[in-house]
Design a protein around this motif. Structure first.
Motif, PDB file in Angstrom:
ATOM      1  N   MET A  74       0.839  -1.206   0.000  1.00  0.00           N
ATOM      2  CA  MET A  74       0.000   0.000   0.000  1.00  0.00           C
ATOM      3  C   MET A  74       0.875   1.258   0.000  1.00  0.00           C
ATOM      4  N   SER A  93      -6.164   0.410  -0.509  1.00  0.00           N
ATOM      5  CA  SER A  93      -6.678   0.093  -1.837  1.00  0.00           C
ATOM      6  C   SER A  93      -7.268  -1.305  -1.775  1.00  0.00           C
ATOM      7  N   GLU A  94      -8.313  -1.542  -2.552  1.00  0.00           N
ATOM      8  CA  GLU A  94      -9.095  -2.775  -2.464  1.00  0.00           C
ATOM      9  C   GLU A  94      -8.222  -4.028  -2.571  1.00  0.00           C
ATOM     10  N   ASP A  95      -7.221  -4.007  -3.447  1.00  0.00           N
ATOM     11  CA  ASP A  95      -6.441  -5.246  -3.626  1.00  0.00           C
ATOM     12  C   ASP A  95      -5.399  -5.464  -2.537  1.00  0.00           C
ATOM     13  N   SER A  96      -5.302  -4.515  -1.579  1.00  0.00           N
ATOM     14  CA  SER A  96      -4.325  -4.769  -0.514  1.00  0.00           C
ATOM     15  C   SER A  96      -4.899  -5.695   0.552  1.00  0.00           C
ATOM     16  N   GLY A  97      -6.205  -5.994   0.479  1.00  0.00           N
ATOM     17  CA  GLY A  97      -6.814  -6.875   1.470  1.00  0.00           C
ATOM     18  C   GLY A  97      -6.512  -8.346   1.232  1.00  0.00           C
ATOM     19  N   LYS A  98      -5.853  -8.651   0.138  1.00  0.00           N
ATOM     20  CA  LYS A  98      -5.658 -10.079  -0.204  1.00  0.00           C
ATOM     21  C   LYS A  98      -4.362 -10.626   0.362  1.00  0.00           C
TER      22      LYS A  98
END
Ligand code: IMP
Ligand code: MG
Length: 173
Positions: free
Chosen positions: A1, A168-173
């Motif tokens: 991030m 950012s949305e894809d940092s939750g993975k």
């Protein structure tokens, strides 16, 4: 991030806020009242920059749940355990966003008749404000971006990041 505010910048701002509080309350005692859970890292660092007779207490509210947008209502989950009457109370918040939480807490706390009630907020998103409130001690004014780290969460995660980052949305993975 992406890092918005680094740990060094945070430390510098927290030291500055501690000096401001120390100067404003010289010779007096203060209660640092942290709003759980987001403010706990900020409170623990800020407390060590305040050279006053100080005690801690905590209050917990829920306003966001697992969402990024405010639910628009604030619920008290845990109240303080110390009497606030005639005390200097410094409410310690991670971020001042819409102002709904502070508006709710201010009313609740002023009813206990403190001598003074001040707000220390590490972050401030002035463009998001729905209520006419402002912080007395503010670390950083930031743009309308959802941030995590240094106590701030997205769905309870990322509080332990040492820097403040733009979520950012894809940092939750
Ligand atoms: P307000 O009631 O809208 O002022 O919001 C205050 C609370 O919303 C804060 O204590 C945070 O828990 C949460 N919040 C607001 N903006 C953010 C953000 O960018 N990241 C994480 N939490 C936020
Ligand atoms: Mg939160």
């Amino acid at each position: 991030m992406e890092i918005l505010i680094s740990r060094d910048q945070i430390a510098e701002a927290v030291a500055r806020m501690g000096q401001e509080i120390t100067r404003d309350f010289v010779g007096e005692s203060v209660i640092l009242l942290g709003v759980l859970k987001g403010a706990c890292l900020f409170l623990s660092d800020l407390a060590r920059q305040i050279e006053l007779d100080a005690t801690f207490d905590f209050i917990a509210v829920r306003s966001y749940g697992d969402r990024k947008d405010s639910a628009g209502e604030v619920q008290l989950i845990k109240d303080v355990t110390t009497p606030l009457e005639d005390k200097n109370v410094i409410l310690v918040e991670d971020i001042l966003d819409t102002g709904l939480t502070f508006t709710f807490l201010r009313k609740l706390l002023l009813a206990r008749k403190p001598r003074t009630l001040k707000l220390a907020a590490l972050l401030d998103k002035p463009t998001r404000r729905l209520m006419p409130v402002s912080g007395d001690y503010v670390g950083f004014k930031i743009p309308d971006k959802f941030v995590v780290g240094y106590g701030l969460d997205f769905a309870e995660r990322f509080r332990n990041l040492p820097d403040i980052c733009v979520f950012s949305e894809d940092s939750g993975k």
